[in-house]
Design a protein around this motif. Structure first.
Motif, PDB file in Angstrom:
ATOM      1  N   LEU A 197      55.019  26.553  17.352  1.00  0.00           N
ATOM      2  CA  LEU A 197      55.163  27.358  18.561  1.00  0.00           C
ATOM      3  C   LEU A 197      53.807  27.964  18.912  1.00  0.00           C
ATOM      4  N   LEU A 198      53.344  27.693  20.132  1.00  0.00           N
ATOM      5  CA  LEU A 198      52.095  28.272  20.622  1.00  0.00           C
ATOM      6  C   LEU A 198      52.441  29.344  21.644  1.00  0.00           C
ATOM      7  N   ARG A 199      51.940  30.539  21.427  1.00  0.00           N
ATOM      8  CA  ARG A 199      52.294  31.665  22.289  1.00  0.00           C
ATOM      9  C   ARG A 199      51.045  32.446  22.681  1.00  0.00           C
ATOM     10  N   LYS A 200      50.921  32.709  23.997  1.00  0.00           N
ATOM     11  CA  LYS A 200      49.809  33.512  24.488  1.00  0.00           C
ATOM     12  C   LYS A 200      50.098  34.992  24.265  1.00  0.00           C
ATOM     13  N   ASN A 201      49.098  35.672  23.730  1.00  0.00           N
ATOM     14  CA  ASN A 201      49.200  37.118  23.540  1.00  0.00           C
ATOM     15  C   ASN A 201      47.894  37.713  24.055  1.00  0.00           C
ATOM     16  N   GLY A 202      47.882  38.014  25.350  1.00  0.00           N
ATOM     17  CA  GLY A 202      46.640  38.452  25.973  1.00  0.00           C
ATOM     18  C   GLY A 202      45.661  37.292  26.060  1.00  0.00           C
ATOM     19  N   ASN A 203      44.473  37.486  25.500  1.00  0.00           N
ATOM     20  CA  ASN A 203      43.459  36.429  25.486  1.00  0.00           C
ATOM     21  C   ASN A 203      43.530  35.577  24.231  1.00  0.00           C
ATOM     22  N   ILE A 204      44.551  35.797  23.416  1.00  0.00           N
ATOM     23  CA  ILE A 204      44.695  35.077  22.143  1.00  0.00           C
ATOM     24  C   ILE A 204      45.916  34.167  22.207  1.00  0.00           C
ATOM     25  N   THR A 205      45.782  32.973  21.640  1.00  0.00           N
ATOM     26  CA  THR A 205      46.924  32.069  21.493  1.00  0.00           C
ATOM     27  C   THR A 205      47.344  32.045  20.035  1.00  0.00           C
ATOM     28  N   GLU A 206      48.569  32.446  19.771  1.00  0.00           N
ATOM     29  CA  GLU A 206      49.093  32.485  18.400  1.00  0.00           C
ATOM     30  C   GLU A 206      49.791  31.170  18.070  1.00  0.00           C
TER      31      GLU A 206
END
Length: 270
Positions: A197-206
């Motif tokens: 699972l790739l998730r955007k968190n602000g300017n970061i992709t988790e």
């Protein structure tokens, strides 16, 4: 005779090697279901539900604002929403179609609404945004009821899914399982125990790995999807070999049968 046994051994090894264990293709397994006797038509087990991940209004979101009030429609600039906000919205399948409706949140989190003007909704949950608009409109309308819908909620499913692609929804609550189901489910050789699972968190992709084989996944903080999530269904490690064997099992069987016949004839004529 030993050659015939060897050929038979090789043939059955290929057949068995092309099989995928039920443990690898079952969703949400629990060890007790295998080891214990199950009682039907009764609650077998209860687990606490994971809290819904509250999505927030973000810049460039496309939102639809529904306002219902006892004020006559001619004095309600949001009344037109009822004409487009019913069954027609539910029938929109392409998430890009949402861009032709509603209002766009700008890069600073503000949205320009009729009667209200520019109002900051970015960073608020949808419930908080509805409460804020209701507080503004109650001075302009009688008993306003506000509902905000996100028109461009998108998530993408890639890899070993039956129908990879980008999907949209108007639901505020959709799980990873529902998202994969939209894409037709996981293929036979997809690794349900290793979903990326790739998730955007602000300017970061988790990057998070999920195990859909395990029933405990239902309590994962990543059970629900968020806007622009990407689900990658990875293949199982032996996928190339398994696919080759399954595609060519009839050919392998024919060749093996021919070799057995030849070896048998040679052995008999000695």
């Amino acid at each position: 005779m030993k050659y015939i046994r060897l050929l038979n051994f090789l043939f059955f090894s290929l057949i068995l090697g092309g099989c995928v264990s039920n443990k690898k293709i079952s969703y949400l397994k629990h060890e007790g279901e295998i080891k214990e006797e199950i009682t039907y038509d009764s609650v077998y087990r209860s687990v606490e539900s994971v809290p819904v991940a509250l999505n927030k209004i973000r810049p460039f979101d496309q939102i639809l604002v529904e306002v219902k009030t006892v004020t006559p429609p001619e004095y309600n600039p949001f009344a037109y929403v009822e004409a487009i906000g019913g069954s027609s919205i539910a029938n929109i399948q392409n998430p890009d179609q949402g861009s032709v409706l509603g209002y766009t949140v700008d890069e600073k989190g503000f949205v320009d609404l009729p009667l209200i003007g520019s109002v900051e909704l970015g960073g608020l949950t949808f419930t908080e945004g509805e409460a804020k608009l209701r507080g503004i409109l109650k001075n302009m309308m009688d008993e306003p009821s506000v509902r905000i819908k996100l028109l461009n909620f998108r998530f993408t499913v890639l890899g070993e899914a039956e129908r990879p692609g980008t999907y949209g929804t108007y639901s505020r609550e959709i799980s990873v399982l529902e998202g994969i189901a939209r894409a037709g489910g996981v293929k036979e050789f997809g690794n349900r125990a290793k979903i990326k699972l790739l998730r955007k968190n602000g300017n970061i992709t988790e990057t998070v790995y999920l195990n859909l084989n395990d029933e405990n996944f239902m309590q994962s903080p990543y059970y629900y999807l968020q806007q622009e999530d990407v689900i990658v269904v990875l293949p199982i490690e032996r996928r190339p070999t398994l696919e080759y064997v399954q595609r060519n099992v009839s050919i392998v069987a024919s060749i093996t049968a021919a070799l057995v016949s030849i070896v048998t004839l040679i052995t008999v004529n000695r």
